[in-house]
Design a protein around this motif. Structure first.
Motif, mmCIF file in Angstrom:
data_model
loop_
_atom_site.group_PDB
_atom_site.id
_atom_site.type_symbol
_atom_site.label_atom_id
_atom_site.label_comp_id
_atom_site.label_asym_id
_atom_site.label_seq_id
_atom_site.Cartn_x
_atom_site.Cartn_y
_atom_site.Cartn_z
ATOM 1 N N SER A 3 -116.384 38.452 -30.176
ATOM 2 C CA SER A 3 -115.005 37.960 -30.188
ATOM 3 C C SER A 3 -114.965 36.564 -30.793
ATOM 4 C CB SER A 3 -114.425 37.932 -28.775
ATOM 5 O OG SER A 3 -114.351 39.229 -28.218
ATOM 6 N N PHE A 4 -113.794 36.157 -31.226
ATOM 7 C CA PHE A 4 -113.608 34.801 -31.735
ATOM 8 C C PHE A 4 -112.180 34.365 -31.444
ATOM 9 C CE2 PHE A 4 -112.084 37.415 -35.199
ATOM 10 C CZ PHE A 4 -111.008 36.713 -35.714
ATOM 11 N N GLY A 5 -111.923 33.080 -31.584
ATOM 12 C CA GLY A 5 -110.573 32.554 -31.381
ATOM 13 C C GLY A 5 -110.606 31.150 -30.807
ATOM 14 N N GLU A 6 -109.762 30.281 -31.357
ATOM 15 C CA GLU A 6 -109.643 28.905 -30.879
ATOM 16 C C GLU A 6 -108.389 28.769 -30.030
ATOM 17 O OE1 GLU A 6 -111.837 26.509 -31.401
ATOM 18 O OE2 GLU A 6 -113.126 27.793 -32.643
ATOM 19 N N PRO A 7 -108.453 27.997 -28.931
ATOM 20 C CA PRO A 7 -107.244 27.767 -28.119
ATOM 21 C C PRO A 7 -106.141 27.122 -28.958
ATOM 22 C CG PRO A 7 -109.212 27.023 -26.956
ATOM 23 C CD PRO A 7 -109.639 27.335 -28.361
ATOM 24 N N TRP A 8 -104.902 27.441 -28.656
ATOM 25 C CA TRP A 8 -103.775 26.895 -29.416
ATOM 26 C C TRP A 8 -103.479 25.464 -28.988
ATOM 27 C CZ3 TRP A 8 -103.310 30.237 -33.034
ATOM 28 C CH2 TRP A 8 -103.360 31.619 -32.786
ATOM 29 N N PRO A 9 -103.173 24.569 -29.933
ATOM 30 C CA PRO A 9 -102.703 23.228 -29.561
ATOM 31 C C PRO A 9 -101.316 23.327 -28.927
ATOM 32 C CG PRO A 9 -102.538 23.559 -31.932
ATOM 33 C CD PRO A 9 -103.269 24.753 -31.398
ATOM 34 N N GLU A 10 -100.934 22.281 -28.193
ATOM 35 C CA GLU A 10 -99.641 22.330 -27.492
ATOM 36 C C GLU A 10 -98.481 22.472 -28.476
ATOM 37 O OE1 GLU A 10 -96.963 19.813 -24.240
ATOM 38 O OE2 GLU A 10 -98.888 19.019 -24.951
ATOM 39 N N LEU A 11 -98.522 21.686 -29.569
ATOM 40 C CA LEU A 11 -97.481 21.754 -30.585
ATOM 41 C C LEU A 11 -98.094 22.199 -31.909
ATOM 42 C CD1 LEU A 11 -95.518 18.406 -29.983
ATOM 43 C CD2 LEU A 11 -94.937 20.690 -29.127
ATOM 44 N N LYS A 106 -106.457 43.737 -31.574
ATOM 45 C CA LYS A 106 -105.416 42.726 -31.315
ATOM 46 C C LYS A 106 -104.882 42.873 -29.892
ATOM 47 C CE LYS A 106 -100.997 43.004 -32.273
ATOM 48 N NZ LYS A 106 -100.358 42.373 -31.083
ATOM 49 N N PRO A 107 -104.819 41.775 -29.138
ATOM 50 C CA PRO A 107 -104.240 41.865 -27.795
ATOM 51 C C PRO A 107 -102.717 41.904 -27.836
ATOM 52 C CG PRO A 107 -104.885 39.610 -28.255
ATOM 53 C CD PRO A 107 -105.331 40.428 -29.439
ATOM 54 N N SER A 108 -102.135 42.519 -26.839
ATOM 55 C CA SER A 108 -100.679 42.492 -26.710
ATOM 56 C C SER A 108 -100.232 41.057 -26.491
ATOM 57 C CB SER A 108 -100.248 43.354 -25.518
ATOM 58 O OG SER A 108 -98.865 43.227 -25.280
ATOM 59 N N GLY A 109 -99.124 40.670 -27.140
ATOM 60 C CA GLY A 109 -98.597 39.322 -26.988
ATOM 61 C C GLY A 109 -98.921 38.405 -28.139
ATOM 62 N N LEU A 110 -99.772 38.858 -29.072
ATOM 63 C CA LEU A 110 -100.140 38.035 -30.227
ATOM 64 C C LEU A 110 -99.498 38.608 -31.484
ATOM 65 C CD1 LEU A 110 -101.778 35.694 -31.425
ATOM 66 C CD2 LEU A 110 -103.713 37.275 -31.657
ATOM 67 N N GLN A 111 -98.756 37.777 -32.204
ATOM 68 C CA GLN A 111 -98.091 38.198 -33.433
ATOM 69 C C GLN A 111 -99.102 38.221 -34.571
ATOM 70 O OE1 GLN A 111 -93.955 37.224 -33.740
ATOM 71 N NE2 GLN A 111 -94.244 36.337 -35.750
ATOM 72 N N VAL A 112 -98.908 39.134 -35.536
ATOM 73 C CA VAL A 112 -99.851 39.270 -36.641
ATOM 74 C C VAL A 112 -99.632 38.195 -37.706
ATOM 75 C CG1 VAL A 112 -100.626 40.778 -38.525
ATOM 76 C CG2 VAL A 112 -100.155 41.743 -36.260
ATOM 77 N N LEU A 113 -98.399 38.075 -38.197
ATOM 78 C CA LEU A 113 -98.072 37.127 -39.263
ATOM 79 C C LEU A 113 -97.009 36.135 -38.788
ATOM 80 C CD1 LEU A 113 -97.867 39.570 -42.310
ATOM 81 C CD2 LEU A 113 -99.793 38.120 -41.647
ATOM 82 N N PRO A 114 -96.908 34.973 -39.421
ATOM 83 C CA PRO A 114 -95.892 34.000 -39.020
ATOM 84 C C PRO A 114 -94.481 34.547 -39.160
ATOM 85 C CG PRO A 114 -97.517 32.983 -40.461
ATOM 86 C CD PRO A 114 -97.772 34.459 -40.500
ATOM 87 N N GLY A 115 -93.634 34.158 -38.221
ATOM 88 C CA GLY A 115 -92.237 34.572 -38.260
ATOM 89 C C GLY A 115 -91.531 34.094 -37.007
ATOM 90 N N GLY A 116 -90.279 33.646 -37.160
ATOM 91 C CA GLY A 116 -89.496 33.210 -35.995
ATOM 92 C C GLY A 116 -90.146 32.040 -35.293
ATOM 93 N N LEU A 117 -90.258 32.126 -33.971
ATOM 94 C CA LEU A 117 -90.838 31.043 -33.174
ATOM 95 C C LEU A 117 -92.345 30.948 -33.340
ATOM 96 C CD1 LEU A 117 -88.798 31.460 -29.855
ATOM 97 C CD2 LEU A 117 -88.518 29.700 -31.597
ATOM 98 N N PHE A 118 -92.972 32.031 -33.828
ATOM 99 C CA PHE A 118 -94.431 32.059 -33.974
ATOM 100 C C PHE A 118 -94.815 31.770 -35.418
ATOM 101 C CE2 PHE A 118 -93.518 34.664 -30.283
ATOM 102 C CZ PHE A 118 -94.467 34.233 -29.364
ATOM 103 N N GLN A 119 -95.198 30.533 -35.682
ATOM 104 C CA GLN A 119 -95.640 30.141 -37.011
ATOM 105 C C GLN A 119 -97.134 29.832 -37.042
ATOM 106 O OE1 GLN A 119 -93.863 30.190 -39.861
ATOM 107 N NE2 GLN A 119 -92.127 31.023 -38.730
ATOM 108 N N ARG A 121 -99.230 30.478 -33.871
ATOM 109 C CA ARG A 121 -99.903 31.367 -32.921
ATOM 110 C C ARG A 121 -99.853 32.815 -33.406
ATOM 111 N NH1 ARG A 121 -98.614 28.680 -26.936
ATOM 112 N NH2 ARG A 121 -99.176 26.553 -27.581
ATOM 113 N N THR A 122 -100.702 33.088 -34.406
ATOM 114 C CA THR A 122 -100.751 34.403 -35.046
ATOM 115 C C THR A 122 -102.197 34.808 -35.314
ATOM 116 O OG1 THR A 122 -100.705 33.554 -37.312
ATOM 117 C CG2 THR A 122 -98.569 33.905 -36.232
ATOM 118 N N VAL A 123 -102.387 36.093 -35.577
ATOM 119 C CA VAL A 123 -103.707 36.589 -35.977
ATOM 120 C C VAL A 123 -104.146 35.911 -37.269
ATOM 121 C CG1 VAL A 123 -104.998 38.610 -36.768
ATOM 122 C CG2 VAL A 123 -103.380 38.839 -34.860
ATOM 123 N N LEU A 124 -103.211 35.768 -38.215
ATOM 124 C CA LEU A 124 -103.546 35.165 -39.506
ATOM 125 C C LEU A 124 -104.135 33.767 -39.340
ATOM 126 C CD1 LEU A 124 -103.494 35.383 -42.583
ATOM 127 C CD2 LEU A 124 -101.181 34.403 -42.533
#
Length: 367
Positions: A3-11, A106-119, A121-124
């Motif tokens: 597995s891989f992935g970095e924690p998201w920054p607050e902003l 991909k886990p549920s709750g994670l968006q694939v590509l940027p869009g809307g509020l998620f720019q 926090r995406t798989v990309l």
């Protein structure tokens, strides 16, 4: 599995949108340009607020007068302020990887590509961060993989990504070919299977008890205007595009009034399984948006929300939108020829507990 992935920054970092003014827009006022061209981003009052906030520059200088007259060749940049994106998981499991392809769970709750509020926090983004990290520790620059299809934010399971331009082109063609033959009546089902190079099998938990062991749904899927969805909401529509889903019953739970199903889709319309199961009267358990008939719940097309947030953009819609989670849908298995070697690749993503049959759950417990 790795597995891989970095924690998201607050902003996140905010966004910059650049426009080089064309002759057709010369003579417009600044507010006219943005409120007309980008009306899906913010209402008129929202764009006025952004201008007053000095979020728009012309040729590098902030402009606060909305009536500024624009000229051809001007460079306009709108800066969207950083914001805290909604919570989302960040870890991704690698199901398969070689020099051309990477398949993720991909886990549920994670968006694939940027869009809307998620720019951010995406798989990309996680794929890009992984490539940067690997490149920094290597003498070779590794290209950043890109998803070749989408899964809904609330949908979990197999997501195929390409690591080269050739792989991306061929994988994308596999998906497009499968969709293009749907609804072509001159082909038999066996011929359709031969023409489709990729097989996609999902697990889902549907409401109600489905009587038949197999149901074929060929309801077309189209779009309607809907608040909070700039490009329109996909729904069951007689005037929509051909769509095909084969629903197989795996287990019925009369006590809980639900049915565990396996769904093979021959087309890849957005939200197809959610729409098709709701169309036949069995919406996914927990689906906040689609109800029986393949339509959104509580929707009045004449009432569109025009309120805006502190940054001038539209508020998060009060009504459910496609990205809302809560339903149980998992891309369980994918079979396709490798885009370079043509070797048959068969990938399976482990099932969430709620989408296992009793026999599968027992086998895992005893194992």
């Amino acid at each position: 599995m790795q597995s891989f992935g970095e924690p998201w920054p607050e902003l996140n970092d905010g966004l910059h949108y650049r426009d080089l003014l064309r002759s057709s827009d010369a003579g417009l006022k600044l507010i006219e340009f943005y409120s007309k061209k980008y009306r899906n981003s913010a209402p008129l009052l929202g764009w006025l607020q952004r201008i007053h906030n000095k979020q728009i520059t012309i040729d590098g200088d902030a402009v606060t007068d909305p009536d500024t007259i624009l000229r051809e060749g001007m460079e306009l940049i709108y800066y969207r302020l950083p914001w805290k994106e909604p919570d989302a998981p960040h870890l991704l499991e690698i199901l398969y990887e070689d020099d051309d392809v990477i398949a993720l769970n991909k886990p549920s709750g994670l968006q694939v590509l940027p869009g809307g509020l998620f720019q951010q926090r995406t798989v990309l983004t996680q794929l890009q961060w992984r490539s940067l990290k690997r490149t920094s520790s290597s003498a070779f620059q590794e290209p950043s993989p890109v998803p070749v299809h989408r899964l809904g934010r609330g949908t979990s399971g197999i997501l195929l990504c390409a690591k080269t331009k050739v792989a991306k082109s061929r994988l994308a063609a596999y998906f497009a070919d499968g969709t293009s033959v749907v609804g072509v009546s001159r082909h038999t089902n066996s011929e359709l299977k031969t023409m489709r190079k990729i097989t996609k099998i999902y697990r889902a938990l549907a409401s109600g008890v489905i009587n038949g062991d197999e149901v074929v749904v060929e309801q077309p899927i189209g779009q309607i205007r809907y608040p909070g969805v700039a490009k329109g909401l996909y729904v069951a529509s007689p005037s929509g595009k051909p769509s095909f889903s084969r629903v197989g019953v795996l287990e019925r739970n009369i006590h809980s009034n639900c049915t565990l199903v396996q769904v093979e889709i021959q087309s890849g319309r957005p939200h197809q399984i959610r729409i098709h199961l709701s169309f036949i009267g069995h919406p996914l358990i927990g689906d906040p948006l689609y109800v029986a008939g393949g339509q959104p719940k509580c929707f009045d097309p004449e009432v569109m929300d025009e309120s805006f947030a502190h940054d001038g953009g539209y508020q998060r819609p009060e009504k459910p939108v496609p990205g809302d989670c809560g339903y149980h849908l998992h891309a369980h298995r994918s079979v396709f020829p490798h885009p370079i070697t043509d070797e048959v690749i068969d990938i399976t993503a482990s099932l969430p507990y709620i989408l296992r049959t009793q026999e599968e759950s027992t086998a895992i417990t005893q194992g």
